[in-house]
Design a protein around this motif. Structure first.
Motif, PDB file in Angstrom:
ATOM      1  N   ARG A  44       0.831  -1.206   0.000  1.00 15.70           N
ATOM      2  CA  ARG A  44       0.000   0.000   0.000  1.00 15.70           C
ATOM      3  C   ARG A  44       0.866   1.256   0.000  1.00 15.70           C
ATOM      4  NH1 ARG A  44      -5.215   1.942  -1.164  1.00 15.70           N
ATOM      5  NH2 ARG A  44      -5.229   4.069  -0.372  1.00 15.70           N
ATOM      6  N   ALA A  45       1.942   1.235   0.743  1.00 14.41           N
ATOM      7  CA  ALA A  45       2.830   2.398   0.778  1.00 14.41           C
ATOM      8  C   ALA A  45       3.443   2.638  -0.603  1.00 14.41           C
ATOM      9  CB  ALA A  45       3.920   2.186   1.824  1.00 14.41           C
ATOM     10  N   GLU A  46       3.859   1.561  -1.265  1.00 17.31           N
ATOM     11  CA  GLU A  46       4.415   1.700  -2.611  1.00 17.31           C
ATOM     12  C   GLU A  46       3.347   2.209  -3.586  1.00 17.31           C
ATOM     13  OE1 GLU A  46       6.062  -2.019  -3.733  1.00 17.31           O
ATOM     14  OE2 GLU A  46       7.575  -2.034  -2.145  1.00 17.31           O
ATOM     15  N   TYR A  47       2.119   1.736  -3.402  1.00 16.30           N
ATOM     16  CA  TYR A  47       1.025   2.165  -4.262  1.00 16.30           C
ATOM     17  C   TYR A  47       0.761   3.656  -4.118  1.00 16.30           C
ATOM     18  CZ  TYR A  47      -3.800   2.741  -5.883  1.00 16.30           C
ATOM     19  OH  TYR A  47      -4.938   3.192  -6.509  1.00 16.30           O
ATOM     20  N   GLU A  48       0.741   4.141  -2.901  1.00 18.94           N
ATOM     21  CA  GLU A  48       0.495   5.567  -2.663  1.00 18.94           C
ATOM     22  C   GLU A  48       1.586   6.418  -3.317  1.00 18.94           C
ATOM     23  OE1 GLU A  48      -2.072   6.888  -1.521  1.00 18.94           O
ATOM     24  OE2 GLU A  48      -3.084   5.519  -0.154  1.00 18.94           O
ATOM     25  N   THR A  49       2.820   5.955  -3.235  1.00 21.55           N
ATOM     26  CA  THR A  49       3.920   6.690  -3.861  1.00 21.55           C
ATOM     27  C   THR A  49       3.781   6.706  -5.379  1.00 21.55           C
ATOM     28  OG1 THR A  49       5.418   6.125  -2.052  1.00 21.55           O
ATOM     29  CG2 THR A  49       6.422   6.795  -4.136  1.00 21.55           C
ATOM     30  N   ALA A  50       3.482   5.538  -5.958  1.00 22.47           N
ATOM     31  CA  ALA A  50       3.353   5.451  -7.415  1.00 22.47           C
ATOM     32  C   ALA A  50       2.190   6.285  -7.930  1.00 22.47           C
ATOM     33  CB  ALA A  50       3.181   3.984  -7.827  1.00 22.47           C
ATOM     34  N   ARG A  51       1.129   6.355  -7.153  1.00 24.37           N
ATOM     35  CA  ARG A  51      -0.073   7.063  -7.605  1.00 24.37           C
ATOM     36  C   ARG A  51       0.153   8.573  -7.698  1.00 24.37           C
ATOM     37  NH1 ARG A  51      -5.833   5.958  -4.741  1.00 24.37           N
ATOM     38  NH2 ARG A  51      -4.751   6.979  -3.008  1.00 24.37           N
ATOM     39  N   GLU A  52       1.188   9.058  -7.047  1.00 25.38           N
ATOM     40  CA  GLU A  52       1.474  10.491  -7.115  1.00 25.38           C
ATOM     41  C   GLU A  52       1.833  10.943  -8.524  1.00 25.38           C
ATOM     42  OE1 GLU A  52       4.519  11.189  -4.272  1.00 25.38           O
ATOM     43  OE2 GLU A  52       3.246  10.777  -2.515  1.00 25.38           O
ATOM     44  N   ALA A  53       2.263   9.994  -9.367  1.00 26.78           N
ATOM     45  CA  ALA A  53       2.637  10.350 -10.745  1.00 26.78           C
ATOM     46  C   ALA A  53       1.429  10.457 -11.671  1.00 26.78           C
ATOM     47  CB  ALA A  53       3.617   9.315 -11.298  1.00 26.78           C
ATOM     48  N   GLN A  54       0.258  10.023 -11.214  1.00 23.22           N
ATOM     49  CA  GLN A  54      -0.935  10.094 -12.058  1.00 23.22           C
ATOM     50  C   GLN A  54      -1.328  11.542 -12.322  1.00 23.22           C
ATOM     51  OE1 GLN A  54      -3.821   7.657  -9.918  1.00 23.22           O
ATOM     52  NE2 GLN A  54      -3.934   6.312 -11.689  1.00 23.22           N
ATOM     53  N   ARG A  55      -1.873  11.772 -13.505  1.00 18.55           N
ATOM     54  CA  ARG A  55      -2.327  13.116 -13.834  1.00 18.55           C
ATOM     55  C   ARG A  55      -3.455  13.017 -14.835  1.00 18.55           C
ATOM     56  NH1 ARG A  55       2.395  15.597 -17.667  1.00 18.55           N
ATOM     57  NH2 ARG A  55       0.918  17.308 -17.655  1.00 18.55           N
ATOM     58  N   ALA A  56      -4.280  14.034 -14.847  1.00 19.23           N
ATOM     59  CA  ALA A  56      -5.321  14.163 -15.875  1.00 19.23           C
ATOM     60  C   ALA A  56      -4.767  15.069 -16.960  1.00 19.23           C
ATOM     61  CB  ALA A  56      -6.589  14.765 -15.281  1.00 19.23           C
ATOM     62  N   HIS A  57      -4.853  14.605 -18.205  1.00 24.53           N
ATOM     63  CA  HIS A  57      -4.352  15.405 -19.322  1.00 24.53           C
ATOM     64  C   HIS A  57      -5.480  16.305 -19.823  1.00 24.53           C
ATOM     65  CE1 HIS A  57      -0.644  13.159 -19.379  1.00 24.53           C
ATOM     66  NE2 HIS A  57      -1.314  12.023 -19.443  1.00 24.53           N
ATOM     67  N   VAL A  58      -5.403  17.573 -19.476  1.00 23.38           N
ATOM     68  CA  VAL A  58      -6.435  18.542 -19.880  1.00 23.38           C
ATOM     69  C   VAL A  58      -5.739  19.718 -20.544  1.00 23.38           C
ATOM     70  CG1 VAL A  58      -8.319  20.023 -19.122  1.00 23.38           C
ATOM     71  CG2 VAL A  58      -7.897  17.851 -17.947  1.00 23.38           C
ATOM     72  N   GLU A  59      -6.016  19.894 -21.817  1.00 28.73           N
ATOM     73  CA  GLU A  59      -5.445  21.019 -22.553  1.00 28.73           C
ATOM     74  C   GLU A  59      -6.464  22.142 -22.662  1.00 28.73           C
ATOM     75  OE1 GLU A  59      -3.847  20.028 -26.333  1.00 28.73           O
ATOM     76  OE2 GLU A  59      -2.941  18.151 -25.664  1.00 28.73           O
ATOM     77  N   THR A  60      -5.967  23.346 -22.788  1.00 33.11           N
ATOM     78  CA  THR A  60      -6.864  24.463 -23.087  1.00 33.11           C
ATOM     79  C   THR A  60      -7.231  24.408 -24.557  1.00 33.11           C
ATOM     80  OG1 THR A  60      -4.975  25.889 -23.547  1.00 33.11           O
ATOM     81  CG2 THR A  60      -5.848  25.912 -21.301  1.00 33.11           C
ATOM     82  N   GLY A  61      -8.416  24.839 -24.902  1.00 33.11           N
ATOM     83  CA  GLY A  61      -8.871  24.814 -26.289  1.00 33.11           C
ATOM     84  C   GLY A  61      -8.112  25.824 -27.130  1.00 33.11           C
ATOM     85  N   ARG A  62      -7.459  25.326 -28.169  1.00 30.75           N
ATOM     86  CA  ARG A  62      -6.758  26.230 -29.082  1.00 30.75           C
ATOM     87  C   ARG A  62      -6.454  25.502 -30.379  1.00 30.75           C
ATOM     88  NH1 ARG A  62      -3.301  24.506 -25.249  1.00 30.75           N
ATOM     89  NH2 ARG A  62      -1.218  23.773 -25.811  1.00 30.75           N
TER      90      ARG A  62
END
Length: 641
Positions: free
Chosen positions: A623-641
């Motif tokens: 679980r500790a390793e999982y919490e650390t790895a999950r910190e790298a997750q991100r949502a890819h949201v670009e501004t419209g252009r």
């Protein structure tokens, strides 16, 4: 007007449907697979018998398996061909639901014709009918609705023409295709219908290649020119649209490196200096390292599953942007990327022209070439045969099959630890990308043998190598008998590691010690588990039952297959050579491998939650390793252009 039963008219309609792309016209339906029961015997069954000269019929042993045959056939034909599948109402129909989901997830055309309960309701409840107290119109076939791209129940003969044409519209649409279900009440199948003569005349469905919108193309080209570290992620759409040559032309012209999803594996041959191989949770070190640093990711025909995106942790550049080339709007807008809704071949060709004279940063290209070369050396290390006396490794068996397949052979797999090993280790040699066929959209256990049959039916000139683990083999071995009866010459490499090796490894990684993943007998009521070193505990076995595992080679022999038992990888290589001489049916090459000798992970991560509360120290650590790895997750949201 032509007078026939509904079933007869439908069979005659299917027999004259044709598909055309790039001026090449071929029949769309190769035939109908089926198992007959009271719900389809007198209707579709009689019609197939009467019109056997128009549409061939192949009897199957399992309804789910026959849908897998049809799905694999469609994939090998780049979605330009299909089979129909028929079953009776009840368990025969619901057995097809899993196959329908697989086809729809993978965007592959298959037509399902399940029998249904009487439209008149006169004999209700009919044999095998499930009655719903809250809905008088419901039948088990409604289970097909969420897993079908199109569903219709033909409750009156007059509905046949519209339903059949609607089915073909979806089956031949590259953006919308998947499982199409026409539920056929067993009484309606046998009723008289009058259809226009034109309904039964040959009909051509032309698949026009959709070009990219000029403005979308210009924006995509501008993003690529501005990028310092662009990366292509090639998905299955690259291969289905026959765009592998166009992809190579883009790479050669610009120097953009290429990584691949499971469905896109082989879009660029492995020997190309800018081929990085697999990306994501089952990816290579080369692909995952460049994915981490890429500032522009060009997705071509991919639906961005979490394995491909490594649960949104693969792409770590703070300003990373996406360009998504796809015929399906749903996939083109993922990661908030610039959507280029177009046929992959058309888009890549146009993009190459728009980028004429542009080259990526020389340092990025050189880095990609170094990583690609280093990865080839790593593959050579991993696939090397085990030392004398050591257990055979699965990786060395993969290498043996890879060599036997050469450029034209096709490997097929679907579930367990093999798909991850194949994704990383397979050296793709076919420039058309048709040598690698791993179903990982649904990762359906039992797909492998019927999948191999479908590939061979679609490409009889190619050698087909089915790689299947013992767990997946036990799910659907019955259609091996169909391959024997139909004399389909496929080679099945049965890799026996005495349990669910893939999930066993995943279980150990979350602190659960392989619980519930062994084929071993209980000892004093306890299920077998692994110790921290990854070995099976002695308590797992009873005397004489270590392991409690069936003789799978004997099982395959009992179904009529030619079986070759192997004691190591050298014998596997000899067996694969000998199998080429068997042309009248399937050959099973059986080999036991080391359950614990896995292929390493290469800087990819997959989000598998670990229990937040546990008495186990192993689970707490995971679980500790999982919490650390999950910190790298991100949502890819670009501004419209």
């Amino acid at each position: 007007m032509i007078r026939a039963t509904v079933a007869q008219a439908l069979v005659r309609f299917l027999a004259v449907q044709e598909v055309e792309r790039d001026g090449q016209r071929t029949p769309f339906f190769a035939g109908c697979l089926g198992i007959f029961g009271h719900g389809n015997l007198a209707g579709i069954g009689q019609a197939l018998q009467q019109h056997a000269d128009l549409l061939s019929y192949v009897p199957a042993r399992n309804e789910q398996a026959m849908v897998h045959v049809a799905t694999a056939y469609a994939r090998q034909r780049n979605r330009l061909g299909a089979w129909a599948c028929t079953s009776s109402v009840g368990p025969g129909a619901t057995n097809m639901v899993t196959g329908a989901a697989l086809a729809t997830v993978n965007r592959l055309p298959v037509l399902l014709l399940p029998g249904d309960t009487f439209a008149t309701r006169a004999p209700h409840p009919v044999l095998q009918q499930l009655e719903a107290p809250h809905d008088g119109n419901l039948s088990v076939n409604d289970a097909f609705r969420p897993v079908s791209r199109y569903f219709e129940r033909i409750e009156r003969p007059e509905q046949l023409v519209g339903a059949a044409l609607a089915a073909m519209r979806v089956l031949t649409d590259p953006a919308e295709t998947g499982a199409v279900t026409l539920a056929l009440p067993e009484d309606v199948q046998t009723e008289v219908v009058e259809v226009p003569e034109a309904f039964l005349e040959p009909r051509v469905w032309t698949l026009f290649r959709r070009p990219p919108a000029p403005e979308a193309l210009a924006r995509a080209a501008a993003r690529i020119v501005a990028a310092k570290r662009p990366l292509v992620v090639a998905g299955g759409g690259t291969i289905y649209s026959e765009a592998t040559a166009a992809l190579r032309a883009l790479v050669d012209a610009t120097g953009i490196p290429v990584s691949e999803t499971q469905a896109g594996r082989g879009a660029l041959i492995s020997d190309h200096p800018l081929s990085l191989g697999a990306v994501g949770a089952t990816g290579t070190a080369a692909a995952n390292r460049l994915a981490r640093d890429a500032d522009l990711v060009i997705g071509v025909g991919t639906r961005w599953s979490d394995f491909t995106t490594a649960s949104k942790s693969a792409f770590q550049d703070p300003g990373v942007e996406f360009v998504n080339i796809n015929v399906a709007a749903l996939d083109a807008v993922k990661h908030s990327g610039l959507a280029v809704e177009a046929d992959a071949r058309e888009a890549l060709t146009a993009l190459t022209a728009a980028l004429q004279g542009h080259q990526v940063d020389p340092d990025w290209r050189a880095r990609a070439a170094r990583e690609s070369a280093a990865w080839a050396q790593e593959v050579a290390r991993v696939i090397a045969p085990a030392a004398d006396g050591a257990p055979t490794t699965q990786a060395s068996v993969v290498a043996a099959v890879n060599d036997a397949a050469g450029e034209r052979g096709v490997v097929v797999c679907a579930a367990g630890s093999l798909p991850g090993d194949l994704h990383k280790l397979w050296r793709a040699r076919d420039p058309d990308g048709k040598g690698y066929h791993v179903e990982y959209g649904f990762s359906c256990m039992g797909y492998e043998i019927p999948g191999g049959m479908g590939i061979k039916l679609a490409a009889p000139d190619r050698e087909v190598y089915v790689m299947v683990g013992d767990g997946s083999y036990l799910m659907l071995p019955g259609d091996l008998a169909t391959a024997v009866a139909e004399r389909i010459p496929i080679v099945i490499v049965l890799v026996d590691n005495h349990g669910y090796a893939s999930i066993g490894a995943l279980s150990r990684s979350v602190g659960s010690h392989g619980f519930g993943t062994h084929y071993r007998a209980r000892a004093n009521g306890a299920l077998p588990v692994d110790n921290d070193a990854g070995d099976a505990l002695a308590v797992a076995a009873l005397p004489g039952t270590d392991p409690a595992h069936p003789d799978l080679a004997a099982n395959a022999e009992s179904l009529g297959a030619t079986v070759i038992r192997c004691a190591g990888v050298a014998e596997v290589r000899a067996a694969l050579a000998a199998a080429r001489d068997v042309r009248d049916g399937p050959v099973v090459v059986h080999v036991e491998v080391d359950r614990y000798a896995g292929v390493p992970s290469y800087e990819g991560w997959w989000d598998v939650p670990v229990a937040a509360v546990s008495d186990s120290a192993a689970v707490q650590s995971a679980r500790a390793e999982y919490e650390t790895a999950r910190e790298a997750q991100r949502a890819h949201v670009e501004t419209g252009r």
